[in-house]
Design an enzyme around this catalytic site. Sequence first.
Site, PDB file in Angstrom:
ATOM      1  N   ASP A  49     -17.565 -66.751  46.373  1.00  0.00           N
ATOM      2  CA  ASP A  49     -18.355 -65.676  46.961  1.00  0.00           C
ATOM      3  C   ASP A  49     -18.675 -66.026  48.412  1.00  0.00           C
ATOM      4  O   ASP A  49     -18.388 -67.124  48.878  1.00  0.00           O
ATOM      5  CB  ASP A  49     -19.641 -65.416  46.165  1.00  0.00           C
ATOM      6  CG  ASP A  49     -20.372 -66.708  45.820  1.00  0.00           C
ATOM      7  OD1 ASP A  49     -20.405 -67.618  46.670  1.00  0.00           O
ATOM      8  OD2 ASP A  49     -20.911 -66.815  44.698  1.00  0.00           O
ATOM      9  N   ASP A  51     -21.744 -65.909  51.368  1.00  0.00           N
ATOM     10  CA  ASP A  51     -23.159 -65.752  51.696  1.00  0.00           C
ATOM     11  C   ASP A  51     -23.330 -65.669  53.205  1.00  0.00           C
ATOM     12  O   ASP A  51     -22.588 -66.296  53.969  1.00  0.00           O
ATOM     13  CB  ASP A  51     -23.982 -66.927  51.155  1.00  0.00           C
ATOM     14  CG  ASP A  51     -23.960 -66.995  49.630  1.00  0.00           C
ATOM     15  OD1 ASP A  51     -23.736 -65.945  48.994  1.00  0.00           O
ATOM     16  OD2 ASP A  51     -24.136 -68.092  49.088  1.00  0.00           O
ATOM     17  N   ASP A 135     -29.451 -78.290  51.262  1.00  0.00           N
ATOM     18  CA  ASP A 135     -29.380 -79.485  50.422  1.00  0.00           C
ATOM     19  C   ASP A 135     -28.365 -80.514  50.918  1.00  0.00           C
ATOM     20  O   ASP A 135     -28.718 -81.632  51.281  1.00  0.00           O
ATOM     21  CB  ASP A 135     -29.129 -79.105  48.956  1.00  0.00           C
ATOM     22  CG  ASP A 135     -27.955 -78.147  48.789  1.00  0.00           C
ATOM     23  OD1 ASP A 135     -27.204 -77.902  49.761  1.00  0.00           O
ATOM     24  OD2 ASP A 135     -27.778 -77.644  47.665  1.00  0.00           O
TER      25      ASP A 135
END
Length: 439
Positions: A49, A51, A135
């Site tokens: 996907d 983002d 992260d």
Amino acid sequence: MPRSEHRISRASISDNALKVLYRLKNAGYGAYLVGGGVRDLSLGREPKDFDVATDATPEEVNDLFRNCRLIGRRFRLAHVHFGREIIEVATFRALQGPPDPDEEPDDDDARLMEDGRILRDNAYGTIEEDALRRDFTVNALYYNIADFSVVDYVGGMADLEQGTLRLIGDPEVRYREDPVRMLRAVRFAAKLGFRIHPESAEPIPRLAGLLADIPAARLFEEVLKLFLGGQGAQTFELLRQHGLFRHLFPATDTALDDDEHGELLGFVARALANTDQRINEDRPVTPAFLFGALIWPAVLAQLPGARLAPDCEPQLLHQAATEAAERQLRTVTIPKRFGVPMREIWHLQPRFERRTPKRAQRLLGHPRFRAAYDFLLLRAESGLADAEVARWWTDFQQGNAEAPPPSTPRRKRRGGRRRRSSGGEGSNDSTGGSDGGST
């Protein structure tokens, strides 16, 4: 990094993601492809996907797109819908310390923390701040649609080239902010074939117990990501290596530790390898079978001799299955739509021992037969079931089992004939079918 120094091309980006990027840019906002999409394109992989990150607030994004929905309270996001494809748009998050501990937190606080964990994070900032609060370095790369450059504040490109997964910031602090990051570290390491940087790996066994503070429902979603990504077998090894598996499946982990001959470990490893194969072949997989395999060692641990004997009383198996499932639910939620067929797969296992023509034909017509048969094959391959029984059922389905062997002597019933209930765990549901297994 200018366009000439990286391998990302607009031709590899979803048309809908490009629509979002260009509309944001043309409206005067910063517009960047970010995260896994940039990482995978940089590695020459096809992203799952796309983002988008921007300096526009969720409300401003919502005003730009009629097909937009705002979601989330913990992390406010905009989802732009294009049929079945959703482009997630996130506003740059700020680097902001925890609130004053002497100050009563308000429900509208942009950032709320408790015992080092982030409970809500809607404080908006700059792109550099946004990169530093992500992260892993390889997930903090930004593709700028304005000039087709890649922006890298944290050395993510170098880590991509070296095959290293490195946490941004102090690993212990970041894991305490969100303990699920430990699971993400293992998942990305398995998915990308990377090694976790020693400084990022060292705290994991010490902090693994923090997963007890994560809601069981969220851990269910994380388990699906861990084991249904096509690298489940490798993920399982890494989870055990870093001391995480015991905090997801404690009873199973104990059973594996007590498994002198390695049959239970072989069973779980085979189940995950076969699941990986199905996923990589675009064949269907049901979480019911996955959880059934992962918890089966805990079921056997409740039985005499820690094995399913051919003449095992059905009530003993039902009791063992109930205890194992209830213990597991304290850690990871298993929705009923998966828990019911999982137990049916378990409960059908003793019926494979009774091979008279009438009983065999009746079992063959059970809606959960195929998944239970696949489960039997795994048990036989791992030494947990009689290989001859598995062969007979394979021949029977192919019409080659001319004469079934003598069946186990039938025990006399006391009292009248028990009527079979039409509901409960024996009933069919929408998750089942003739090919419900994952092998």
